[in-house]
Structure formats: C-alpha cells, structure tokens
Scaffold this motif. Structure first.
Motif, PDB file in Angstrom:
ATOM      1  N   LEU A   4     -22.081  54.184  56.693  1.00 33.43           N
ATOM      2  CA  LEU A   4     -21.815  53.991  55.262  1.00 33.43           C
ATOM      3  C   LEU A   4     -20.604  53.081  55.059  1.00 33.43           C
ATOM      4  O   LEU A   4     -19.593  53.447  54.448  1.00 33.43           O
ATOM      5  CB  LEU A   4     -21.617  55.345  54.579  1.00 33.43           C
ATOM      6  N   ALA A   5     -20.713  51.880  55.587  1.00 33.29           N
ATOM      7  CA  ALA A   5     -19.674  50.863  55.455  1.00 33.29           C
ATOM      8  C   ALA A   5     -20.257  49.541  55.901  1.00 33.29           C
ATOM      9  O   ALA A   5     -21.341  49.487  56.498  1.00 33.29           O
ATOM     10  CB  ALA A   5     -18.447  51.223  56.295  1.00 33.29           C
ATOM     11  N   THR A   6     -19.543  48.455  55.619  1.00 37.16           N
ATOM     12  CA  THR A   6     -19.934  47.134  56.102  1.00 37.16           C
ATOM     13  C   THR A   6     -18.769  46.545  56.892  1.00 37.16           C
ATOM     14  O   THR A   6     -17.602  46.863  56.645  1.00 37.16           O
ATOM     15  CB  THR A   6     -20.302  46.187  54.943  1.00 37.16           C
ATOM     16  N   LEU A   7     -19.083  45.686  57.853  1.00 37.95           N
ATOM     17  CA  LEU A   7     -18.062  45.112  58.718  1.00 37.95           C
ATOM     18  C   LEU A   7     -17.066  44.277  57.925  1.00 37.95           C
ATOM     19  O   LEU A   7     -17.429  43.516  57.023  1.00 37.95           O
ATOM     20  CB  LEU A   7     -18.706  44.232  59.788  1.00 37.95           C
ATOM     21  N   GLY A   8     -15.796  44.399  58.300  1.00 36.56           N
ATOM     22  CA  GLY A   8     -14.766  43.515  57.778  1.00 36.56           C
ATOM     23  C   GLY A   8     -14.465  42.423  58.776  1.00 36.56           C
ATOM     24  O   GLY A   8     -14.742  42.566  59.978  1.00 36.56           O
ATOM     25  N   ASN A   9     -13.881  41.331  58.283  1.00 38.65           N
ATOM     26  CA  ASN A   9     -13.590  40.194  59.158  1.00 38.65           C
ATOM     27  C   ASN A   9     -12.150  39.731  58.989  1.00 38.65           C
ATOM     28  O   ASN A   9     -11.851  38.548  58.997  1.00 38.65           O
ATOM     29  CB  ASN A   9     -14.574  39.052  58.874  1.00 38.65           C
ATOM     30  N   ASP A  10     -11.255  40.708  58.780  1.00 42.15           N
ATOM     31  CA  ASP A  10      -9.813  40.491  58.727  1.00 42.15           C
ATOM     32  C   ASP A  10      -9.363  39.565  57.603  1.00 42.15           C
ATOM     33  O   ASP A  10      -8.400  38.796  57.740  1.00 42.15           O
ATOM     34  CB  ASP A  10      -9.293  40.004  60.091  1.00 42.15           C
ATOM     35  N   SER A  11     -10.079  39.667  56.493  1.00 45.04           N
ATOM     36  CA  SER A  11      -9.637  39.057  55.245  1.00 45.04           C
ATOM     37  C   SER A  11     -10.156  39.940  54.108  1.00 45.04           C
ATOM     38  O   SER A  11     -11.052  40.764  54.319  1.00 45.04           O
ATOM     39  CB  SER A  11     -10.188  37.629  55.089  1.00 45.04           C
ATOM     40  N   PRO A  12      -9.608  39.790  52.892  1.00 41.73           N
ATOM     41  CA  PRO A  12     -10.066  40.605  51.775  1.00 41.73           C
ATOM     42  C   PRO A  12     -11.469  40.258  51.282  1.00 41.73           C
ATOM     43  O   PRO A  12     -11.989  40.957  50.406  1.00 41.73           O
ATOM     44  CB  PRO A  12      -9.042  40.307  50.666  1.00 41.73           C
ATOM     45  N   PHE A  13     -12.077  39.223  51.838  1.00 43.53           N
ATOM     46  CA  PHE A  13     -13.385  38.790  51.338  1.00 43.53           C
ATOM     47  C   PHE A  13     -14.491  39.683  51.906  1.00 43.53           C
ATOM     48  O   PHE A  13     -15.059  39.428  52.961  1.00 43.53           O
ATOM     49  CB  PHE A  13     -13.623  37.316  51.657  1.00 43.53           C
TER      50      PHE A  13
ATOM     51  N   PRO B 120     -19.635  37.475  46.025  1.00 41.63           N
ATOM     52  CA  PRO B 120     -20.435  36.242  46.164  1.00 41.63           C
ATOM     53  C   PRO B 120     -19.626  35.055  46.684  1.00 41.63           C
ATOM     54  O   PRO B 120     -20.191  34.143  47.273  1.00 41.63           O
ATOM     55  CB  PRO B 120     -20.923  35.993  44.726  1.00 41.63           C
ATOM     56  N   SER B 121     -18.309  35.067  46.472  1.00 44.23           N
ATOM     57  CA  SER B 121     -17.496  33.931  46.910  1.00 44.23           C
ATOM     58  C   SER B 121     -17.165  33.978  48.395  1.00 44.23           C
ATOM     59  O   SER B 121     -16.620  33.008  48.949  1.00 44.23           O
ATOM     60  CB  SER B 121     -16.197  33.869  46.095  1.00 44.23           C
ATOM     61  N   THR B 122     -17.469  35.077  49.072  1.00 46.55           N
ATOM     62  CA  THR B 122     -17.201  35.172  50.507  1.00 46.55           C
ATOM     63  C   THR B 122     -18.018  34.138  51.270  1.00 46.55           C
ATOM     64  O   THR B 122     -19.214  33.997  51.049  1.00 46.55           O
ATOM     65  CB  THR B 122     -17.538  36.586  51.018  1.00 46.55           C
ATOM     66  N   ASP B 123     -17.359  33.408  52.165  1.00 44.89           N
ATOM     67  CA  ASP B 123     -18.043  32.401  52.979  1.00 44.89           C
ATOM     68  C   ASP B 123     -18.639  33.088  54.205  1.00 44.89           C
ATOM     69  O   ASP B 123     -17.937  33.372  55.188  1.00 44.89           O
ATOM     70  CB  ASP B 123     -17.059  31.307  53.393  1.00 44.89           C
ATOM     71  N   ALA B 124     -19.936  33.353  54.151  1.00 42.01           N
ATOM     72  CA  ALA B 124     -20.616  34.078  55.235  1.00 42.01           C
ATOM     73  C   ALA B 124     -20.778  33.233  56.490  1.00 42.01           C
ATOM     74  O   ALA B 124     -21.167  33.760  57.541  1.00 42.01           O
ATOM     75  CB  ALA B 124     -21.983  34.560  54.749  1.00 42.01           C
TER      76      ALA B 124
ATOM     77  N   PRO C  25     -11.455  39.669  44.498  1.00 40.94           N
ATOM     78  CA  PRO C  25     -10.430  39.944  45.520  1.00 40.94           C
ATOM     79  C   PRO C  25      -9.015  39.520  45.142  1.00 40.94           C
ATOM     80  O   PRO C  25      -8.115  39.583  45.984  1.00 40.94           O
ATOM     81  CB  PRO C  25     -10.937  39.147  46.723  1.00 40.94           C
ATOM     82  N   ASN C  26      -8.790  39.081  43.923  1.00 39.84           N
ATOM     83  CA  ASN C  26      -7.496  38.498  43.535  1.00 39.84           C
ATOM     84  C   ASN C  26      -6.302  39.362  43.915  1.00 39.84           C
ATOM     85  O   ASN C  26      -5.320  38.880  44.477  1.00 39.84           O
ATOM     86  CB  ASN C  26      -7.475  38.211  42.035  1.00 39.84           C
ATOM     87  N   VAL C  27      -6.346  40.654  43.567  1.00 39.49           N
ATOM     88  CA  VAL C  27      -5.206  41.532  43.850  1.00 39.49           C
ATOM     89  C   VAL C  27      -4.989  41.661  45.352  1.00 39.49           C
ATOM     90  O   VAL C  27      -3.845  41.620  45.832  1.00 39.49           O
ATOM     91  CB  VAL C  27      -5.408  42.914  43.208  1.00 39.49           C
ATOM     92  N   TYR C  28      -6.058  41.793  46.121  1.00 39.88           N
ATOM     93  CA  TYR C  28      -5.926  41.890  47.579  1.00 39.88           C
ATOM     94  C   TYR C  28      -5.308  40.616  48.169  1.00 39.88           C
ATOM     95  O   TYR C  28      -4.586  40.675  49.166  1.00 39.88           O
ATOM     96  CB  TYR C  28      -7.290  42.065  48.254  1.00 39.88           C
ATOM     97  N   LEU C  29      -5.634  39.474  47.584  1.00 35.35           N
ATOM     98  CA  LEU C  29      -5.146  38.201  48.097  1.00 35.35           C
ATOM     99  C   LEU C  29      -3.677  37.977  47.793  1.00 35.35           C
ATOM    100  O   LEU C  29      -2.988  37.262  48.527  1.00 35.35           O
ATOM    101  CB  LEU C  29      -5.960  37.044  47.502  1.00 35.35           C
ATOM    102  N   THR C  30      -3.198  38.584  46.722  1.00 32.32           N
ATOM    103  CA  THR C  30      -1.836  38.303  46.261  1.00 32.32           C
ATOM    104  C   THR C  30      -0.840  39.397  46.636  1.00 32.32           C
ATOM    105  O   THR C  30       0.058  39.177  47.442  1.00 32.32           O
ATOM    106  CB  THR C  30      -1.829  38.075  44.740  1.00 32.32           C
ATOM    107  N   ALA C  31      -0.982  40.591  46.072  1.00 29.47           N
ATOM    108  CA  ALA C  31       0.038  41.634  46.236  1.00 29.47           C
ATOM    109  C   ALA C  31       0.362  41.957  47.693  1.00 29.47           C
ATOM    110  O   ALA C  31       1.539  42.068  48.056  1.00 29.47           O
ATOM    111  CB  ALA C  31      -0.371  42.889  45.467  1.00 29.47           C
TER     112      ALA C  31
END
Length: 544
Positions: free
Chosen positions: A342-351, A356-360, A452-458
């Motif tokens: 019950l999760a999806t893989l992360g790739n060490d960025s907030p994307f 939809p803006s995530t570069d797959a 992802p704005n808040v994750y990218l900034t704060a």
C-alpha cells in the motif's frame, strides 16, 4: 467556439491535449487550476474527439442517520490559524469551508469560490465568490471575510501554521477586495499552482467571519454542519445546517470520539461502537483487511516520510556518503513488506507518482550494495564511525528506522536509533531547539499535498523553514522558482525533471516511498469522503 473566450494559457493547454503531449488526468487537473469548470473541460474533451466527461456523480443514501467517527485527539486548541494536527484539522473542516476543494484525483472543484482565473504571468489570481452564502451566525459571507481570513494566515506576526504555504508566495495585504463578491490575490512571485494554496490542501484556510481567536467556542463557518457540543480531549457533536447554501447534508447528526492511540479506534470499529476511523497505519490495520464487517478506504497520495541527512556536518557533508546510504536500502522491500503493497516507490525527490508534473523518464534509484561500498571507500569512510538516527514514535516510522539500520549495516555503517515521542522530536520546531531540525539524521512525516510546492520549498530551499538537512544549493533554488512560476504543464515537467536529477545527485533527503492513505468504515456505511490530508467529509454519508 469553446476556444474563443479562452486566453493563450488555456488554449496552449488544449493544444497539449489535442496533440497528445498531455493525458486526460493532467488535462483535468491543470484545467481546474486555471479555473476551467469540469463541465467545460468535458465539452473540450468531447470536441477534441476524445469522448470523456469528468464524473460528477456521488453515492446517495437515506437521510437522517447519525454517523460516529473515531479520530485522533487534537493536540491543542481548535484554532484555524494555528492547528497543525489531524485531529484539529478534522474538527475545523466539519463547519468551515475553503474557496475550492481538492479531490482525490487532484482536480480542484469550486466551493466558496465559483470560478477563478490568472493573469498572463501568474502574478494575480482573481476569484469570483459564491453569492448567498451565510455563516452559521446568519451573516452573509463577502469578500471582506475572505480578505480578513487569508491576511490573518499570511501575517508573519501571527503564529500561523499556513505560513509554510504562503511564505514567499502571498504576503499580508496581497489579498484585495475588488467588489463584494470578487477577490484578487496579488502574489510575491509567479505561481502556476496558486489555487491549491487556498483550497482544502491548505487545511488552515477555511473562510471565517470577524474573528477574535475564539473559534473553539462556536465553530462558526459556512459548512453543512453546525457545532452542537465540543469537549476538549473527549469529542464533539455536530448537527445538520438547515440553512446551508448548497445541497443539505444527509446525516442529521455526527459524533466524533477522540482517541490517543489507534488500537482502541480499531477495537471500537470492530465492535460497531463507531462507524468510521478516519486514519489508519497499515501495520495496525491488518486485522481489519480481512474483517467482513469492515470496508477499507485507500487513497493514492503524496504522504511520505523524509529521511534527512545534514549536509553541513559530518559524516554527511560528503554527498558520496549520502548516496551510499540510499543505495543500501531495498525500496521494493519497503513497499511490499513494511507497507503491505500500500505505497508507491519514491525516487528521492518530492515528485510523487501521483503528480502529473513528475518526470517519469528519470531512472528509478534501486539498491546497489557494491556501489554503495565503493562510494564509502572513495569518501574515506572510517570503520567504526557511528551514526545516530533520531525520529519519533509515530505510525510505522520506528519500523522504517529499524529497516534503515539493518540496511546500512550491510555496507559497514553502524547506526544507533534514538526513537522518542513526537513532542520531544519536534520540540519548539525552530533551529537550535528541535531534534527534527538539529539532528544529523532523522525521519519526519509529511502529509499529502495536491502539488509539491511546499515539499520543494520548506524542507529543501536554502531559506526553508523546515530545512532539516541544512541543504543550501543555489541551482536548486533557481530550478524550484522556475517550477513554481510555470503556468504551462510542459514547462512544469521540464523543470521537475531537472530538480529530480539534481536531488538524486545531492541526496539531502531520502524519499523512499509514498504512502497510500488508509481509513475504514463499517460495511453498512456509505458516502464517507476522506482526503489524503486527513480530512473527513460526511455530508453525503448514510447507513444501510
């Protein structure tokens, strides 16, 4: 004909749909951000020969039920300006409403605002307010209330929890009345996703009448329920608002029972003492997943745990050490084992994959023990050097910490765990007075956001208020400014790809996986709507 009244930005979005550069999901999401209504988006899709229409259907049941909910105890006063926790945000969303609503599909829908639009640069966003909306006090909601509510949250002199969203985006005084039913937001910098920041995504941003910090006394808002009783540390009850501006709520009454731990909530649901549990950790939920009297609710989300490594102190000043740590981790094992899939893989960025803006096309990082050992050797790692990972006792974070401890042992890193309660971990939540922000390595939970704005900034910008990795990189800051300011989905994705690659190289934070949000109801209950932020909406809930 549909294009005729659209501006250059909207027509560029339509071009992207027609020529195949963007898909249906991204078209709906980005069109909603630009203020295009769902019926209009459906008409455009049909006219483009794609024959899709966004579904507006909702499950309906019999009216008049009492719905009982188990939720976590709010940690402090119920104040929309300061509330930081799930229990508190559940409370304010029972009577308060937002300008727009972020759905599980990340598509924005009108709420107290009927429509919105941007200027060509994304610097001024204008919102048209719904007419005839009344607060529970009987007063009409106008632009003055919106200006006062958002200014309060954007004021740095207030202890506003929403400053993490508005800092650098919207200052006090930037929200301006155009007329009684129109508000213009004059931003500090371009922002292509601004409507999310005044939606349910920013859970503090409910619109209030004249406010003196006494919300807990009456919970006055505009929503489909009104407060009946509230007892701190015990619970709350709400009744249907018969004067509601929209479709009347189905339940006659709702009851919320507060719990300090999740296990008693599960027991109460199994016994039929409550109808809903609004948030559940996966490991504690295993018994519910096979219970024939329980329906599990699952939402793909961007919720995650950030594992920070301080880039300004040893042993993590060298990025090769940071990369070695992440290459020791088996992400597939995390998702399949720790999260039961019950999760999806992360790739060490907030994307996260939900965006939809995530570069797959950016390659997925995977476990590589031999390369990890090579990196440590190149960095001059000394055998016997110890690392301490500090984190909080919250959901499955302790188990995650143990898995990291075992993983890095395979490459010769000795790691001690310092697992403490959440209050001790967060401390005063300022540098110098917080294990979260001061520890060399830690794990912090981050709730879902529609963008992802808040994750990218704060947590990652050089001047970020939550920068526990103490990461300072001018190139990163410039790329984030470009991403946030982009109005066009192609431009957003291009900037996202650059950010993803930079963070893979620098690795200040591990984003191992993104959690599915979990809740549960009794099988005879329908129409309960959860958000991955932790909110629960019961206006369409009913019992069989």
């Amino acid at each position: 004909m549909l294009r005729r009244d659209r501006g250059a930005i909207e027509n560029h979005l339509i071009d992207g749909l027609v020529d195949g550069r963007i898909g249906r999901r991204e078209f709906l999401r980005h069109g909603s951000v630009l203020g295009l209504s769902l019926p209009l988006l459906g008409q455009i899709g049909f006219a483009a020969g794609l024959s899709f229409t966004p579904s507006l259907a909702r499950a309906e049941g019999a009216p008049g039920a009492t719905i009982k909910v188990a939720c976590s105890t709010p940690t402090g006063a119920i104040d929309p300006v300061t509330v930081p926790d799930v229990g508190g945000l559940v409370m304010i969303s029972q009577t308060g409403e937002f300008l727009c609503m972020d759905g599980q599909d990340l598509v924005l829908r009108p709420m107290l605002a009927e429509s919105w639009s941007s200027d060509e640069k994304g610097l001024v966003w204008t919102f048209k307010l719904r007419r005839g909306v009344k607060f529970h006090s009987g007063a009409e909601m106008t632009a003055d209330d919106v200006v006062a509510s958002i200014d309060r949250l954007a004021n740095p002199k207030n202890p506003s929890n929403a400053l993490s969203v508005f800092a650098g985006v919207l200052s006090k005084g930037g929200t301006r009345k155009v007329d009684d039913h129109t508000v213009a937001f004059h931003l500090d910098a371009q922002n292509g996703n601004f409507p999310y920041l005044v939606s349910s995504d920013n859970y503090n941003a409910i619109i209030l009448p004249a406010y003196a910090g006494d919300f807990e006394m009456d919970f006055v808002g505009t929503g489909p329920f009104k407060l009946e009783t509230y007892t701190p540390k015990v619970g709350a009850t709400f009744v249907r608002n018969e004067e509601y501006w929209g479709e009347k709520a189905l339940p006659a009454r709702t009851e919320f029972v507060f719990f300090d731990d999740v296990q008693p909530q599960i027991i109460a649901l199994q016994a039929g003492e409550v109808d809903v549990v609004n948030q559940l950790p996966v490991l504690a939920s295993v018994s519910l997943m096979t219970n024939p009297d329980v329906a599990m609710l699952s939402i793909k989300s961007a919720t995650h745990y950030q594992v920070h490594m301080r880039t300004d102190v040893e042993p993590f000043k060298d990025p090769r050490v940071r990369r070695a740590v992440v290459l020791a981790i088996d992400r597939q094992k995390l998702v399949k084992g720790l999260r039961r899939g019950l999760a999806t893989l992360g790739n060490d960025s907030p994307f996260a994959p939900v965006y939809p803006s995530t570069d797959a096309s950016v390659p997925q990082r995977a476990q590589d023990l031999s390369h990890a050992k090579e990196l440590l050797a190149a960095a001059g790692w000394k055998t016997g050097t110890k690392v301490t990972l500090t984190t909080q006792r919250f959901q499955d974070i302790p188990e995650y910490a143990e898995l990291i401890q075992n993983a890095v042992k395979e490459i010769g890193i000795e790691m001690d765990l310092n697992i403490i309660d959440s209050a001790a971990y967060y401390g005063d939540a300022v540098y110098g007075k917080s294990q979260w922000l001061d520890s060399p390595m830690g794990i912090t939970d981050y709730g879902h956001r529609g963008v992802p704005n808040v994750y990218l900034t704060a947590p990652l910008k050089s001047d970020g208020t939550w920068n526990s990795a103490h990461f300072k990189n001018k190139s990163y800051d410039q790329l984030v400014a470009g991403y946030i300011g982009a109005l066009d989905p192609d431009a957003q994705k291009a900037e996202a790809g650059k950010i993803q690659k930079l963070l893979l190289e620098e690795t200040p934070v591990i984003f191992g996986y993104f959690l599915d949000y979990l809740g549960a109801t009794r099988k005879d209950v329908s129409g309960v709507s959860l958000t991955a932020m932790g909110q629960i909406f019961l206006d369409r809930a009913s019992k069989g």
